[in-house]
Each structure stands twice: as structure tokens, then as C-alpha cells.
Design a protein around this motif. Sequence first.
Motif, PDB file in Angstrom:
ATOM      1  N   UNK A  20       0.833  -1.295   0.090  1.00  0.00           N
ATOM      2  CA  UNK A  20      -0.076   0.126   0.047  1.00  0.00           C
ATOM      3  C   UNK A  20       0.852   1.360  -0.116  1.00  0.00           C
ATOM      4  N   UNK A  21       0.465   2.459   0.034  1.00  0.00           N
ATOM      5  CA  UNK A  21       1.048   3.637   0.168  1.00  0.00           C
ATOM      6  C   UNK A  21       1.830   3.733   1.347  1.00  0.00           C
ATOM      7  N   UNK A  22       1.275   3.274   2.410  1.00  0.00           N
ATOM      8  CA  UNK A  22       1.897   3.449   3.633  1.00  0.00           C
ATOM      9  C   UNK A  22       2.756   2.041   4.132  1.00  0.00           C
ATOM     10  N   UNK A  23       2.537   1.021   3.569  1.00  0.00           N
ATOM     11  CA  UNK A  23       3.286  -0.229   3.948  1.00  0.00           C
ATOM     12  C   UNK A  23       3.843  -1.042   2.998  1.00  0.00           C
ATOM     13  N   UNK A  24       4.929  -1.517   2.841  1.00  0.00           N
ATOM     14  CA  UNK A  24       5.717  -2.179   2.045  1.00  0.00           C
ATOM     15  C   UNK A  24       6.068  -3.506   2.448  1.00  0.00           C
ATOM     16  N   UNK A  25       5.375  -4.800   2.164  1.00  0.00           N
ATOM     17  CA  UNK A  25       5.684  -5.967   2.808  1.00  0.00           C
ATOM     18  C   UNK A  25       7.001  -6.476   2.553  1.00  0.00           C
ATOM     19  N   UNK A  26       7.745  -6.038   1.404  1.00  0.00           N
ATOM     20  CA  UNK A  26       9.236  -6.409   1.172  1.00  0.00           C
ATOM     21  C   UNK A  26      10.211  -5.991   2.460  1.00  0.00           C
ATOM     22  N   UNK A  27       9.807  -4.812   2.950  1.00  0.00           N
ATOM     23  CA  UNK A  27      10.495  -4.468   4.058  1.00  0.00           C
ATOM     24  C   UNK A  27      10.789  -5.299   5.227  1.00  0.00           C
TER      25      UNK A  27
END
Length: 293
Positions: A207-214
Motif C-alpha cells: 500500500x502507500x504506507x506499507x511495503x511488505x518487502x521491508x
Amino acid sequence: MNPIQHLVVIGTGLIGGSVSLALKRAGVVHRVTGVGRSRENLELAQQLGVVDDWTHDVARAVSSADMVLLSVPMNAYESLFAAMADHLPVGCVVTDAGSTKQTAIAAAKQILPNPERFIAAHPIAGTEQSGAAAAFAELFDQRLCIVTPESDSDAAALARVKEMWQQTGSRVEVMSASDHDEFLASVSHLPHLAAFALVNAVSKQATETQDPFRFAAGGFRDFTRIASSSPEMWRDIALCNRDALLHQIELFQVELNGLREALLADDDERLLNEFGAAKEARDNWLAKHGEGL
């Protein structure tokens, strides 16, 4: 041992370039001509010593060859066979390094004037890198190379292709094209599709606020390494080996459905048994074949 006087490598990337470097290392090839579409890659291949000269012209390249190697996407075979068909010298042997064998053999039988001198092969080696810069002479050392002759294959051509792959450092095994395609669908083609699918599944959750790859670490990196492979190449492999791959996808879905059922039922024993069986099978595989990986 008969040296190759003039090897033409059509597709001077990781595999084709590494074959050239391995044969040069062994001192069994006198001249290597690279053929491809990218002038930049061909010039780099010559600068790096991967090839001795290069051209975009398939017909001109093969006109003096005694061995031709195709290392290109599977959908390019028919056009390349057509381009070389009227220009292959008498006695020239043609082989390939493609990941599916039945479609390669069918194209050769349809187009080449002497299809019995086309000996299909598949080195089980590679990385996710591509291009001439990725090639290295040690790529095939102690790796398996599967050769899939037909019942009417020319015996001398078969012996020459087997010898060539052995000279790259490969361990050569002969089997039918149909067996090859089924086996490789399970242990190579399906894992690539699974890696592509997993990366896409995770990516689509961003999403704009969450990057699961992080939050991804070593396990995700190791499992999805092959998702960095050439999309064009794997599209062609998947379509060329469609039936065998569909069969393997069905078998994989059965396993995933079993795990889903165990989770829904809070069946810890079933999960433990499934995970344990997989660990044992993988450990046994590594113990038996790990040195060649």
C-alpha cells in the motif's frame, strides 16, 4: 578427442557464453563465432574473449561451422532453424541448451534438412544473471547435462555432442525427451512459476504506507532468487512445456490444499507429518546429490 574447428554460438548470454569459455579452457575449440541481436552484447562478448568474432547473420555464421549451439528463448528456434537450414555444411552438428526438448526436436524435424544431426541437450546449470558479462568457464563443472537423442539420431553426431558437453565439465546423462520434459517441469519449471507467483502475491499487498518487502529476510530472498530470471525465457519455457507443467501445478495444488485443510482444522499432527516428510526428502536429496549442486 576431435577438436571443434568452428563453433557458432547463437545466443551469447550466460549459457552460450559459458559453453564457449569452458571449451576454450579445455583447449578443444579453435574458433567461436557469436550470433545475436544485440550489437552491444556481442561486442562485449568479443572484448571479454567469450567469442572470437560475431555477426547478426545466421546464414553466414553457420556456413563454415562444424558445430552450432542454440542458446536462445524457445520461441526463436523455428526462425533460427529456417535461417540456417540451407547453409549448414555437410557433417555439421547442431545442438542446443534449451529447457524443453520435445518442442525443440519437433521444430528441427520440421525445418532442418538433416534433423538426425540435431542432438537436443539441456545443461542443468545457470544463475539468475544474463548476458555475455555473466558467462564463466566453471558454470558446468560437475553439473548434469541431459542429452535427448531420437531413435534415428546420427550416431556420430550424438557422440560428438556428448563429448562436447563432457568437455565443458558436465556429467552427461541420456534420456528420452518426454521424460526430460516431465522431470524438469517438476524440479525446475514449477519452482520458477512458484517464485514468480509468490513475489507477485506479496507485491500486490503493498500500500502507500506499507511495503511488505521491508520485512523480507534471507528465507524470502533464497526462495525467490529465481524470480529474477529472464521473463521472456521463462514465458517460452512454460508455454513449450505446458502439458507437463499443468500436471505439476495440479500436484502442487493438491499439496497446498492439504496444508490449507490442516490449518483450517487446527491439525497440528498433520502439519508436523507433512513438514517432517518434506524435510526428510530434502535432506536425503542433499545427502545423495548435494556435491553436484
